[in-house]
Design an enzyme around this catalytic site. Sequence first.
Site, PDB file in Angstrom:
ATOM      1  N   ASP A 167     -38.197  78.171 155.467  1.00 51.54           N
ATOM      2  CA  ASP A 167     -39.606  78.554 155.647  1.00 51.54           C
ATOM      3  C   ASP A 167     -40.101  79.485 154.543  1.00 51.54           C
ATOM      4  OD1 ASP A 167     -39.272  77.227 158.145  1.00 51.54           O
ATOM      5  OD2 ASP A 167     -38.587  79.100 159.045  1.00 51.54           O
ATOM      6  N   GLU A 190     -47.611  72.582 162.555  1.00 56.30           N
ATOM      7  CA  GLU A 190     -47.175  73.956 162.296  1.00 56.30           C
ATOM      8  C   GLU A 190     -47.208  74.214 160.793  1.00 56.30           C
ATOM      9  OE1 GLU A 190     -43.192  74.251 163.827  1.00 56.30           O
ATOM     10  OE2 GLU A 190     -42.369  72.826 162.394  1.00 56.30           O
TER      11      GLU A 190
END
EC number: 3.2.1.37
Length: 319
Positions: free
Chosen positions: A14, A222
């Site tokens: 991420d 997301e």
Amino acid sequence: MKAKYVFPSDYMADPAANVFDGKLYIYPSHDYDSGECFDDDGGHFQMKDYHVLCIDGDPMEQDAKDCGKQFGIEDIPWVEKQLWDNDCVEKDGKYYLIYSAKDYTGVFHLGVAVADKPEGPFVPEADPIRGSYSIDPCVFKDDDGEIYVYFGGIWGGQLQWYKDNKMLKAEHLPEGKEDPLPSRVARMTGDVKQFAEAPRAVIIVDETGKPLPADDPHRFFEASWMHKYNGKYYFSYSTGDTHLLCYAVGDNPYGPFTYQGVILEPVVGWTTHHSIVEYKGKWYLFHHDCVPSNDTTWLRSLKVAELEYDAEGHIKTVK
């Protein structure tokens, strides 16, 4: 457009890449094998601390350096577990790291940590951002100095439990031609520690101005990210269970954003999460995959690839 691994010595994911003081800083989540079994709510992602990585040369040639552990679950009174995605922004010589984590009632919120340098050390605030929920914060500083946070994620990110910024009594996952669950955006206060306004929905529309429906494989799931290119606002995101990185373009930080195309096709591993940054005259896509861990979806490794635009400002798909 060949990609390379950025930090092969540990499992990080991420990546939120930012340029501060002429250096490239990456704010990742820190994967490890907790022994939890895979589930659709992400219970196998039990990250417990944050690190900052730094690159001062060509990211396609140089591996990132670990600037060290910043803080962990034990340092945040309101957090029980799961230090998920984070991002960082600078204002008036201070650096603000906004992160997502789960409290003692099992609910995700956003928190803030502050440092004097981009490499830290970051010190977390004692309480989460008031009115915050869900996961995956992206912090965007516009040319006028205003700072916005984009956030939200479905399934384990709990976005399906919220409507009009209030928690529902029962979750609702839109289906078929229903409007999908959107990302959220809120302008931050001057001290970058609270929302200055109620979060708004980030609407992605097709070329006719109609919102993408819930069953569209390119709808938001997301991993919000915002960057500007040639005066336009590029909102990019993961489609989750269809495993794409896509983008849409708008004229202001709030949107609406018109869908444009796919940035990254599916990689090895379930999740896809990214950032886009300009560094020393080139554009880069940072993301992750699970090749080094033999497709262990909770053990991810950071990657980088050069990103290219065509003459009309469309991003060329990284394959």
